[in-house]
Write a protein that holds these residues in place. Structure first.
Motif, PDB file in Angstrom:
ATOM      1  N   PHE A  36       0.913  -1.107  -0.059  1.00 43.71           N
ATOM      2  CA  PHE A  36      -0.002  -0.011  -0.023  1.00 43.71           C
ATOM      3  C   PHE A  36       0.814   1.441   0.084  1.00 43.71           C
ATOM      4  CE2 PHE A  36      -2.496  -3.202   2.628  1.00 43.71           C
ATOM      5  CZ  PHE A  36      -3.316  -3.394   1.870  1.00 43.71           C
ATOM      6  N   ILE A  37       0.582   2.047  -1.142  1.00 46.79           N
ATOM      7  CA  ILE A  37       1.511   3.424  -0.991  1.00 46.79           C
ATOM      8  C   ILE A  37       0.451   4.314  -0.499  1.00 46.79           C
ATOM      9  CG2 ILE A  37       2.519   5.112  -2.560  1.00 46.79           C
ATOM     10  CD1 ILE A  37       3.512   2.857  -4.497  1.00 46.79           C
ATOM     11  N   VAL A  38       0.503   5.048   0.638  1.00 40.37           N
ATOM     12  CA  VAL A  38      -0.350   5.735   1.435  1.00 40.37           C
ATOM     13  C   VAL A  38       0.005   7.194   1.262  1.00 40.37           C
ATOM     14  CG1 VAL A  38      -1.677   6.099   3.572  1.00 40.37           C
ATOM     15  CG2 VAL A  38      -1.069   3.866   2.687  1.00 40.37           C
ATOM     16  N   ASP A  39      -0.986   7.987   1.064  1.00 40.99           N
ATOM     17  CA  ASP A  39      -0.989   9.501   1.024  1.00 40.99           C
ATOM     18  C   ASP A  39      -0.584  10.149   2.544  1.00 40.99           C
ATOM     19  OD1 ASP A  39      -1.144  12.419   0.791  1.00 40.99           O
ATOM     20  OD2 ASP A  39      -3.204  12.348   0.750  1.00 40.99           O
ATOM     21  N   ALA A  40       0.667  10.693   2.616  1.00 42.64           N
ATOM     22  CA  ALA A  40       1.055  11.396   4.004  1.00 42.64           C
ATOM     23  C   ALA A  40       1.072  12.783   3.821  1.00 42.64           C
ATOM     24  CB  ALA A  40       2.435  10.681   4.584  1.00 42.64           C
ATOM     25  N   GLY A  41       0.265  13.450   3.094  1.00 42.10           N
ATOM     26  CA  GLY A  41       0.363  14.724   2.869  1.00 42.10           C
ATOM     27  C   GLY A  41       1.553  15.317   1.686  1.00 42.10           C
ATOM     28  N   TRP A  42       2.631  15.444   2.124  1.00 44.96           N
ATOM     29  CA  TRP A  42       3.832  15.837   1.212  1.00 44.96           C
ATOM     30  C   TRP A  42       4.651  14.945   0.626  1.00 44.96           C
ATOM     31  CZ3 TRP A  42       2.541  17.294   6.182  1.00 44.96           C
ATOM     32  CH2 TRP A  42       3.565  17.001   7.164  1.00 44.96           C
ATOM     33  N   ARG A  43       4.412  13.514   1.175  1.00 52.87           N
ATOM     34  CA  ARG A  43       5.249  12.431   0.766  1.00 52.87           C
ATOM     35  C   ARG A  43       4.311  11.175   1.230  1.00 52.87           C
ATOM     36  NH1 ARG A  43       4.132  13.567   6.325  1.00 52.87           N
ATOM     37  NH2 ARG A  43       5.396  12.359   7.668  1.00 52.87           N
ATOM     38  N   PRO A  44       4.752  10.038   0.393  1.00 50.36           N
ATOM     39  CA  PRO A  44       4.079   8.814   0.612  1.00 50.36           C
ATOM     40  C   PRO A  44       4.814   7.834   1.683  1.00 50.36           C
ATOM     41  CG  PRO A  44       5.511   8.441  -1.518  1.00 50.36           C
ATOM     42  CD  PRO A  44       5.514  10.032  -0.724  1.00 50.36           C
ATOM     43  N   TRP A  45       3.756   7.214   2.400  1.00 50.53           N
ATOM     44  CA  TRP A  45       4.365   5.857   3.116  1.00 50.53           C
ATOM     45  C   TRP A  45       4.003   4.639   2.279  1.00 50.53           C
ATOM     46  CZ3 TRP A  45       1.310   8.708   7.903  1.00 50.53           C
ATOM     47  CH2 TRP A  45       2.140   9.394   8.343  1.00 50.53           C
ATOM     48  N   ILE A  46       5.003   3.657   2.860  1.00 47.50           N
ATOM     49  CA  ILE A  46       4.701   2.325   1.938  1.00 47.50           C
ATOM     50  C   ILE A  46       4.634   1.327   2.993  1.00 47.50           C
ATOM     51  CG2 ILE A  46       5.664   1.041   0.382  1.00 47.50           C
ATOM     52  CD1 ILE A  46       7.574   3.304  -0.814  1.00 47.50           C
ATOM     53  N   PHE A  47       3.579   0.721   2.773  1.00 47.45           N
ATOM     54  CA  PHE A  47       3.322  -0.204   4.094  1.00 47.45           C
ATOM     55  C   PHE A  47       3.317  -1.689   3.209  1.00 47.45           C
ATOM     56  CE2 PHE A  47       0.936   3.057   5.819  1.00 47.45           C
ATOM     57  CZ  PHE A  47       1.731   3.385   6.977  1.00 47.45           C
ATOM     58  N   VAL A  48       3.721  -2.798   3.897  1.00 44.74           N
ATOM     59  CA  VAL A  48       3.902  -4.210   3.141  1.00 44.74           C
ATOM     60  C   VAL A  48       3.048  -5.000   4.104  1.00 44.74           C
ATOM     61  CG1 VAL A  48       4.959  -6.173   2.782  1.00 44.74           C
ATOM     62  CG2 VAL A  48       6.015  -4.127   2.480  1.00 44.74           C
ATOM     63  N   LYS A  49       2.045  -5.671   3.667  1.00 37.86           N
ATOM     64  CA  LYS A  49       0.917  -6.561   4.297  1.00 37.86           C
ATOM     65  C   LYS A  49       1.231  -8.049   3.741  1.00 37.86           C
ATOM     66  CE  LYS A  49      -3.807  -8.315   4.711  1.00 37.86           C
ATOM     67  NZ  LYS A  49      -5.105  -8.138   3.997  1.00 37.86           N
ATOM     68  N   MET A  50       1.695  -8.834   4.750  1.00 33.85           N
ATOM     69  CA  MET A  50       2.073 -10.431   4.388  1.00 33.85           C
ATOM     70  C   MET A  50       0.702 -11.424   4.920  1.00 33.85           C
ATOM     71  SD  MET A  50       5.757 -12.228   4.919  1.00 33.85           S
ATOM     72  CE  MET A  50       6.613 -11.111   3.684  1.00 33.85           C
ATOM     73  N   ILE A  51       0.350 -12.102   4.044  1.00 30.31           N
ATOM     74  CA  ILE A  51      -0.561 -13.162   4.496  1.00 30.31           C
ATOM     75  C   ILE A  51      -0.219 -14.568   4.636  1.00 30.31           C
ATOM     76  CG2 ILE A  51      -3.067 -13.742   3.929  1.00 30.31           C
ATOM     77  CD1 ILE A  51      -3.400 -11.247   2.371  1.00 30.31           C
ATOM     78  N   THR A  52      -0.610 -15.179   5.611  1.00 27.43           N
ATOM     79  CA  THR A  52      -0.215 -16.684   5.748  1.00 27.43           C
ATOM     80  C   THR A  52      -1.431 -17.419   5.661  1.00 27.43           C
ATOM     81  OG1 THR A  52      -0.595 -16.738   8.110  1.00 27.43           O
ATOM     82  CG2 THR A  52       1.721 -15.869   7.236  1.00 27.43           C
ATOM     83  N   ASN A  53      -1.063 -18.892   5.427  1.00 27.83           N
ATOM     84  CA  ASN A  53      -2.326 -19.836   5.350  1.00 27.83           C
ATOM     85  C   ASN A  53      -3.015 -20.118   6.841  1.00 27.83           C
ATOM     86  OD1 ASN A  53       0.084 -21.152   6.159  1.00 27.83           O
ATOM     87  ND2 ASN A  53      -0.355 -23.161   5.238  1.00 27.83           N
TER      88      ASN A  53
END
Length: 422
Positions: A36-53
């Motif tokens: 997820f590249i998220v709007d943080a106003g004047w810059r983006p934040w990048i989050f990773v989501k890892m899913i397991t079985n």
């Protein structure tokens, strides 16, 4: 039935009762990875989501304000190395990714790996029902001293977004200093803020017009820096430490002039980004002003030349760019050289929990960075915000990082939506 056949029958029947055998049959696997590249106003934040079985989800952050699509693309390239693998073996997964990127020593590849590694560590701790702090040996401190970062910087450049008063005069700096004290902080860091209508911040090290690549400090700029920092000191008094971040704005000569000029202030540190450890050492040995550096370095191999020279008084580690286990190794190595560390944390509350977890498990922490002035939706992006009391953050204790991403809020603030509206 022969004795051999009886023995083999016995071994097979009992192996199914063996916990190790059961674990192999029901091995946890990574089933999907999202970015997820998220709007943080004047810059983006990048989050990773890892899913397991097994229903356990891990989160990581690898925010890069300048190359978000590059980081996201690299994460996509790394997914085939991870899907179907056991996330709990985070050290093996790290080396899978290092080798999979042809031993890339840093840059976008390292940031992508760091975000994924943080998600792996989060899963490992959650699978055990413990915090990452407990996973790495338990807390060495129950609270972590933090400093108000980009103090004045964010208001000078983005007061309209964060909803704070603009910085038009040095009197506004004084009012901000009083606010820092009133909120209980014991330290602040600013950049080269130039009050005005509009205000500006000297950031030539990150871009500018023709003629701004020389990294020269002018007399006018020196006078502004001196006035800014002495105004802050008068406003906060003797019990609040001051830091000034010079970023990549100046060459050795300019940094040294600034360091000498600010000696009467006894700064907590003057922060300098510099890729030549000998040049940084020259500055450190030529002034009584303490020097901090390292936020742009990757892995132990980058830090070792700075450690060996004792080129800085405090070493900064960017956890979302190095990954948690690698940052722990860097911090432990700094302890060998009798150097304190301070996490670089210009990011979201998830990164704050990650950096605080590092501070909790190292014996040689100076202080931790956190941004107080930020986008109004920052708190909405996580389930648990940092608890800060009198300038100290409480050590996370919940499983994993101690906070989860609020994906509904994240999807309401995607960077791509912001770009589409420009």
């Amino acid at each position: 039935m022969s004795i051999l056949l009886l023995y083999l029958t016995y071994r097979v029947s009992n192996s199914t009762k063996n916990p190790m055998y059961t674990e192999q049959r029901g091995k946890m696997k990574i089933t999907d990875i999202e970015t997820f590249i998220v709007d943080a106003g004047w810059r983006p934040w990048i989050f990773v989501k890892m899913i397991t079985n097994e229903g356990i989800t891990g989160y990581g952050e690898c925010s890069d304000g300048r190359s978000p699509q590059g980081v996201k693309g690299t994460i996509e390239d790394l997914k085939p190395l991870l899907i179907g693998q056991d996330p709990r073996a985070y050290e093996m997964r790290f080396w899978d990714m290092i080798r999979g990127t042809r031993q890339s020593p840093g840059g976008i590849a390292a940031k992508a790996i760091a975000g994924l590694e943080c998600a792996l560590v989060d899963i490992k701790a959650k699978a055990l029902g413990i915090s990452v702090v407990e996973l790495f040996g338990g807390p060495m401190r129950n609270k972590i001293r933090v400093y108000w970062s980009h103090c004045g910087t964010s208001r000078a450049m983005h007061s309209d977004i964060i909803g704070t008063p603009p910085i038009r005069t040095m009197e506004d700096i004084t009012k901000l200093g009083h606010e820092v004290v009133e909120l209980g902080f014991t330290a602040l860091k600013t950049n080269i803020v130039i009050p005005g209508d509009p205000a500006s911040v000297h950031f030539h090290g990150f871009g500018g017009r023709l003629g701004t690549t020389d990294q020269v400090v002018t007399n006018d700029l020196l006078q502004n820096i001196e006035k800014l920092m002495f105004t802050f000191q008068e406003a906060v008094g003797p019990n609040v430490d001051l830091c000034l971040d010079l970023n990549f704005n100046f060459k050795t000569e300019g940094c040294l002039r600034i360091a000498k000029m600010l000696e009467p202030l006894d700064l907590l540190w003057l922060e300098i980004d510099m890729y030549d450890p000998k040049a940084l050492y020259q500055i450190k040995e030529s002034t009584t002003t303490r020097i901090c550096s390292g936020e742009n370095l990757f892995y132990m191999r980058d830090f070792i030349p700075y450690f060996e020279l004792h080129a800085a008084d405090v070493i900064m580690i960017d956890v979302p760019w190095n990954g948690f286990s690698q940052s722990k190794k860097i911090g432990d190595l700094a302890e060998v050289y009798q150097i304190n560390i301070a996490p670089h944390n210009y990011y979201s509350h998830l990164a704050t929990h990650i950096s605080a977890s590092l501070c909790a498990v190292l014996p040689n922490v100076r202080i931790m960075e956190i941004d107080i002035d930020d986008v109004p939706w920052k708190d909405d992006l996580v389930t648990d915000t940092p608890e800060i009391i009198n300038g100290y953050m409480t050590t996370p204790t919940k499983p994993g990082w101690g906070t989860e991403l609020n994906e509904e809020a994240i999807k309401n603030h995607l960077w791509e939506n912001k770009l589409a509206n420009w």
